[in-house]
Scaffold this motif. Structure first.
Motif, PDB file in Angstrom:
ATOM      1  N   ASP A 122       0.815  -1.326   0.080  1.00  0.00           N
ATOM      2  CA  ASP A 122       0.032   0.183   0.149  1.00  0.00           C
ATOM      3  C   ASP A 122       0.910   1.268  -0.020  1.00  0.00           C
ATOM      4  OD1 ASP A 122       0.945  -0.374   2.500  1.00  0.00           O
ATOM      5  OD2 ASP A 122      -0.778  -0.063   3.465  1.00  0.00           O
ATOM      6  N   GLY A 123       2.168   1.166  -0.095  1.00  0.00           N
ATOM      7  CA  GLY A 123       3.091   2.370  -0.238  1.00  0.00           C
ATOM      8  C   GLY A 123       3.686   2.763   1.019  1.00  0.00           C
ATOM      9  N   SER A 124       3.535   2.130   2.124  1.00  0.00           N
ATOM     10  CA  SER A 124       4.089   2.311   3.177  1.00  0.00           C
ATOM     11  C   SER A 124       5.233   1.833   3.358  1.00  0.00           C
ATOM     12  CB  SER A 124       3.051   2.094   4.525  1.00  0.00           C
ATOM     13  OG  SER A 124       3.098   0.659   4.661  1.00  0.00           O
ATOM     14  N   SER A 125       6.374   2.094   4.264  1.00  0.00           N
ATOM     15  CA  SER A 125       7.619   1.829   4.270  1.00  0.00           C
ATOM     16  C   SER A 125       7.561   0.672   5.413  1.00  0.00           C
ATOM     17  CB  SER A 125       8.489   2.760   4.609  1.00  0.00           C
ATOM     18  OG  SER A 125       8.539   2.979   5.918  1.00  0.00           O
ATOM     19  N   ALA A 126       8.502  -0.370   4.972  1.00  0.00           N
ATOM     20  CA  ALA A 126       8.480  -1.647   5.863  1.00  0.00           C
ATOM     21  C   ALA A 126       9.233  -1.341   7.122  1.00  0.00           C
ATOM     22  CB  ALA A 126       9.351  -2.729   5.135  1.00  0.00           C
ATOM     23  N   GLY A 127       8.729  -1.942   8.503  1.00  0.00           N
ATOM     24  CA  GLY A 127       9.304  -1.565   9.521  1.00  0.00           C
ATOM     25  C   GLY A 127       8.896  -0.533  10.290  1.00  0.00           C
ATOM     26  N   GLY A 128       8.148   0.154   9.424  1.00  0.00           N
ATOM     27  CA  GLY A 128       7.306   1.593  10.147  1.00  0.00           C
ATOM     28  C   GLY A 128       8.319   2.578  10.625  1.00  0.00           C
ATOM     29  N   GLY A 129       9.630   2.542  10.237  1.00  0.00           N
ATOM     30  CA  GLY A 129      10.422   3.340  10.540  1.00  0.00           C
ATOM     31  C   GLY A 129      10.997   3.419  11.956  1.00  0.00           C
ATOM     32  N   GLY A 130      10.384   2.555  12.699  1.00  0.00           N
ATOM     33  CA  GLY A 130      10.686   2.486  13.986  1.00  0.00           C
ATOM     34  C   GLY A 130      11.996   1.757  14.385  1.00  0.00           C
ATOM     35  N   GLY A 131      12.804   1.219  13.496  1.00  0.00           N
ATOM     36  CA  GLY A 131      13.801   0.379  13.830  1.00  0.00           C
ATOM     37  C   GLY A 131      13.542  -1.003  13.995  1.00  0.00           C
ATOM     38  N   GLU A 132      12.374  -1.187  13.710  1.00  0.00           N
ATOM     39  CA  GLU A 132      12.003  -2.933  14.329  1.00  0.00           C
ATOM     40  C   GLU A 132      12.539  -3.632  13.126  1.00  0.00           C
ATOM     41  OE1 GLU A 132      10.066  -3.687  17.037  1.00  0.00           O
ATOM     42  OE2 GLU A 132      10.314  -1.717  17.867  1.00  0.00           O
ATOM     43  N   GLY A 133      12.730  -4.878  13.590  1.00  0.00           N
ATOM     44  CA  GLY A 133      13.098  -6.082  12.452  1.00  0.00           C
ATOM     45  C   GLY A 133      14.492  -6.066  12.373  1.00  0.00           C
ATOM     46  N   PRO A 134      15.145  -6.810  11.394  1.00  0.00           N
ATOM     47  CA  PRO A 134      16.385  -7.217  11.266  1.00  0.00           C
ATOM     48  C   PRO A 134      16.733  -5.737  10.514  1.00  0.00           C
ATOM     49  CG  PRO A 134      15.137  -8.968  10.418  1.00  0.00           C
ATOM     50  CD  PRO A 134      14.144  -7.924  10.746  1.00  0.00           C
ATOM     51  N   ALA A 135      18.399  -5.657  10.597  1.00  0.00           N
ATOM     52  CA  ALA A 135      18.916  -4.586  10.044  1.00  0.00           C
ATOM     53  C   ALA A 135      18.703  -4.410   8.520  1.00  0.00           C
ATOM     54  CB  ALA A 135      20.473  -4.777  10.024  1.00  0.00           C
ATOM     55  N   PHE A 136      18.422  -3.264   7.945  1.00  0.00           N
ATOM     56  CA  PHE A 136      18.128  -2.909   6.713  1.00  0.00           C
ATOM     57  C   PHE A 136      16.986  -3.260   6.065  1.00  0.00           C
ATOM     58  CE2 PHE A 136      22.758  -4.261   7.072  1.00  0.00           C
ATOM     59  CZ  PHE A 136      23.355  -2.931   6.802  1.00  0.00           C
ATOM     60  N   ILE A 137      16.007  -3.723   6.829  1.00  0.00           N
ATOM     61  CA  ILE A 137      14.641  -4.227   6.167  1.00  0.00           C
ATOM     62  C   ILE A 137      13.930  -2.915   5.606  1.00  0.00           C
ATOM     63  CG2 ILE A 137      13.240  -4.216   8.348  1.00  0.00           C
ATOM     64  CD1 ILE A 137      12.060  -6.867   7.580  1.00  0.00           C
ATOM     65  N   SER A 138      13.955  -1.539   6.440  1.00  0.00           N
ATOM     66  CA  SER A 138      13.267  -0.603   5.709  1.00  0.00           C
ATOM     67  C   SER A 138      13.619  -0.367   4.413  1.00  0.00           C
ATOM     68  CB  SER A 138      13.254   0.417   6.681  1.00  0.00           C
ATOM     69  OG  SER A 138      14.569   0.741   6.895  1.00  0.00           O
ATOM     70  N   GLN A 139      14.977  -0.663   4.014  1.00  0.00           N
ATOM     71  CA  GLN A 139      15.508  -0.298   2.730  1.00  0.00           C
ATOM     72  C   GLN A 139      15.112  -1.150   1.585  1.00  0.00           C
ATOM     73  OE1 GLN A 139      18.554   2.272   2.743  1.00  0.00           O
ATOM     74  NE2 GLN A 139      19.455   1.605   4.926  1.00  0.00           N
ATOM     75  N   ILE A 140      14.598  -2.379   2.156  1.00  0.00           N
ATOM     76  CA  ILE A 140      14.364  -3.490   0.966  1.00  0.00           C
ATOM     77  C   ILE A 140      13.570  -2.877  -0.347  1.00  0.00           C
ATOM     78  CG2 ILE A 140      13.440  -5.795   0.406  1.00  0.00           C
ATOM     79  CD1 ILE A 140      14.362  -6.557   3.064  1.00  0.00           C
ATOM     80  N   THR A 141      12.418  -2.203   0.186  1.00  0.00           N
ATOM     81  CA  THR A 141      11.602  -1.688  -0.802  1.00  0.00           C
ATOM     82  C   THR A 141      12.312  -0.858  -2.113  1.00  0.00           C
ATOM     83  OG1 THR A 141      10.748  -0.160   0.610  1.00  0.00           O
ATOM     84  CG2 THR A 141       9.364  -1.929  -0.026  1.00  0.00           C
ATOM     85  N   ASN A 142      13.388   0.024  -1.424  1.00  0.00           N
ATOM     86  CA  ASN A 142      14.186   0.739  -2.624  1.00  0.00           C
ATOM     87  C   ASN A 142      15.044   0.088  -3.265  1.00  0.00           C
ATOM     88  OD1 ASN A 142      12.862   2.960  -1.414  1.00  0.00           O
ATOM     89  ND2 ASN A 142      14.627   3.122   0.297  1.00  0.00           N
ATOM     90  N   ASN A 143      15.581  -0.971  -2.697  1.00  0.00           N
ATOM     91  CA  ASN A 143      16.588  -1.759  -3.302  1.00  0.00           C
ATOM     92  C   ASN A 143      16.608  -3.276  -3.044  1.00  0.00           C
ATOM     93  OD1 ASN A 143      18.907  -2.708  -4.732  1.00  0.00           O
ATOM     94  ND2 ASN A 143      19.991  -0.585  -4.587  1.00  0.00           N
TER      95      ASN A 143
END
Lengths: 324, 289
Positions: free
Chosen positions: B56-77
């Motif tokens: 739905d366009g939101s970013s993974a991990g909610g930007g709160g630093g949850e989950g494994p490292a780098f998870i929020s960047q996967i959608t970009n690359n």
């Protein structure tokens, strides 16, 4: 070699013997004395039967000879070299089947042999598949070579274990209960194989609980009980050690027994029409003549040779399968 | 003896035959393949989860630093899935797989009885031990590469690829990103050599493959828990997993080498200590199985 052989109990030189142990002793950590001061000499070219009840220390001895177990004291020489120190020089010339076969169930029979052969750093990889095929053929497993080993019957596993011992030309084969789990036909084949190997000059060290097997195949034998060596020597001498019994078959057993006692036969036993006793030193023809002169009707007269089993019982004072 | 010896001209290269046989034997077991299958599935799960989550366009991990490292960047690359996959499997999945293979290496042969035949062959105790350790290390490398390659494929399928931003904020090309990913995979594989040596040592102590595997994995879990207890702070620098996640420093510009070298040094220390202990034990023990 090069060690003084003076004082050795049986006078054999370490160089003549394929296996020579002196005062070989193993005490396990629990304090249990498994092997106690063993002096064992296996002559080159012999088929050597290694006998003893379960728990008498046979397997511990074999493991020490193969360098798997460190002796507590004493020495063991195999092919003239000390074990376990010279294991890497000695063992490529030794094929062994120890306490039954052990296989990788998820590998085929052929792949099992390829693996065991690869474990030997002196085995030429260029001839590996040919040697594996020859070993499989020798034990009659060629047709089943591609099957996974876990699908093998006990007899087939035993054959595959034997094949592993035959991957290279060996100077010594150590076979612990090699006919275990085989049907009578298979046992006969293995005995034929052992005789063929022995006639090629390979020394065979064979442990078995089947006394008639030892009697049929072996030239020499040793008997162990409770960790000690009771006797060793050529099989013919061992069974001759227990003297044969005189057997008279007659319809007049009472008269026969009386005459035999008069003739100096000891330990006379009457059982129906059979009268038996310890064979006397004198000429048996005279004993027979005395029977006939006394009017005893004789149907049969002769000496029954003692079997190795009787010799064994006489030596150990116990049945064969009794744990020591 | 001279007759038979003359017949056998022995090449020193033949000694490597055992290593080849060991690799073949290890990678032909269903158990090994199943472990690799599980490892390959982890990046697939993460990739699919992130894809669904961000549909739905939101970013993974909610930007709160949850989950494994780098998870929020996967959608970009998609390349970041490699780093996330390794960060997710390194604490437990990877070392557990290593613990199973290392723990079983000698104890499994002992319980199957094949150890005595290898030694009588004669494999040589030191040679067999070195072969086993080399094979476990090869498994470390293969297991890590399985995670990395699976992550790269899933990342490429589900997400865009391209230039990427390092932790320090600088841009590097996709090609250099791939090189960094390979480097990280190698460091992760090297991070496992300590637990591999520990597993090998445990394997020399028992004749039961299951017991050795369970002990090694149990030790791993215990050490991971100890590493989380703040009161044991003084102990942490000596626990083998303590610097594991330092591989992320390879994504900085310039690379921070401090924790990376500490990690590799610690692994070398564990390999030396437990490797020597395994050698001392294995070369002197009575093989009764």
């Amino acid at each position: 070699m090069g060690e003084a052989s003076a004082g050795e109990p049986d006078g054999a030189h370490a160089g003549d013997a394929v296996v020579a142990t002196r005062a070989l002793t193993k005490r396990y950590r629990g304090g249990q004395l498994a092997v106690d001061g063993l002096h064992l000499t296996v002559p080159e070219g012999s088929v050597f039967g290694f006998l003893g009840p379960n728990g008498s220390g046979k397997t511990t001895t074999i493991r020490m000879l193969m360098g798997l177990i460190e002796p507590t004291s004493g020495t063991a020489h195999v092919l003239g070299r000390p074990m376990p120190r010279s294991a890497r020089a000695v063992l490529p010339h030794v094929g062994a089947l120890i306490e039954g076969p052990a296989l990788y169930g998820f590998l085929s029979g052929r792949d099992n042999l390829l693996r065991y052969d690869a474990a030997d750093p002196t085995a030429d990889p260029r001839t590996r598949s040919a040697r594996v095929a020859a070993a499989l053929d020798r034990v009659g497993l060629t047709a089943a070579a591609g099957k996974k080993a876990k699908a093998y019957s006990l007899g087939m596993k035993q054959r595959l274990g034997l094949a592993a011992a035959l991957l290279q030309p060996r100077r010594l084969l150590v076979l612990d209960e090699p006919t275990n789990g085989l049907d009578p036909q298979g046992m006969r084949e293995i005995r034929t194989l052992i005789r063929a190997l022995a006639s090629d000059g390979t020394t065979v060290f064979l442990s078995s609980h089947l006394l008639d097997e030892i009697e049929q195949v072996c030239t020499h034998a040793a008997v162990m009980a409770r960790g000690r060596l009771i006797t060793q020597g050529p099989v013919a001498e061992l069974s001759a050690g227990a003297r044969g019994r005189l057997v008279v078959t007659t319809p007049d057993p009472a008269d026969a027994a009386r005459v035999l006692k008069e003739q100096g036969v000891a330990d006379v036993v009457v059982a129906d029409d059979r009268v038996t006793g310890e064979a006397p030193e004198r000429d048996l023809a005279e004993v027979n003549a005395a029977l006939v002169t006394a009017g005893v009707r004789v149907r049969g007269f002769g000496v029954e040779r003692a079997s190795l089993e009787e010799a064994f019982v006489a030596l150990t004072g116990e049945g064969f399968d009794v744990a020591g | 003896m001279s007759r038979a010896e003359a017949e056998r001209r022995v090449s020193p290269l033949w000694t490597l035959g055992l290593f080849r046989s060991e690799l073949l034997t290890t990678f032909r077991r269903w158990r090994t393949l199943a472990l690799l299958g599980v490892l390959a599935a982890v990046p697939v799960l993460i990739g699919v989860a992130v894809r669904i989550e961000t549909g739905d366009g939101s970013s993974a991990g909610g930007g709160g630093g949850e989950g494994p490292a780098f998870i929020s960047q996967i959608t970009n690359n998609g390349l970041f899935l490699v780093f996330t996959g390794l960060a997710a499997t390194l604490p437990f999945f990877l070392p557990m797989a290593i613990g199973v293979v290392a723990g079983d290496s000698l104890a499994g042969e002992a319980s199957a009885g094949t150890l005595r035949y290898l030694l009588v062959a004669p494999a040589g105790r030191t040679r067999l031990l070195l072969t086993k350790y080399a094979t476990v290390m090869a498994f470390c490398l293969v297991a890590t590469l399985v995670v990395a390659v699976s992550a790269l494929l899933v990342g490429a399928l589900l997400f865009p690829l391209g230039d990427l931003t390092t932790i320090s904020g600088t841009r590097i090309s996709f090609g250099e990103g791939l090189v960094r990913a390979l480097l990280i995979a190698l460091v992760v594989a090297a991070s496992l050599t300590g637990v591999a040596a520990l597993g090998l040592f445990v394997s020399t102590l028992t004749n039961s493959g299951i017991a050795a595997m369970a002990t090694t994995v149990g030790l791993l879990i215990t050490v991971q828990i100890l590493d989380q207890i703040p009161q044991l702070h003084a102990l942490h620098p000596y626990l083998f997993p303590h610097y594991w996640l330092s591989f992320a420093d390879l994504m900085r510009e310039p690379v921070h080498w401090d924790d990376l070298t500490k990690n590799l040094g610690l692994q070398a220390l564990y390999a030396a200590v437990f490797g020597s202990a395994a050698w001392a034990r294995f070369t002197s023990k009575d093989v009764t199985a």
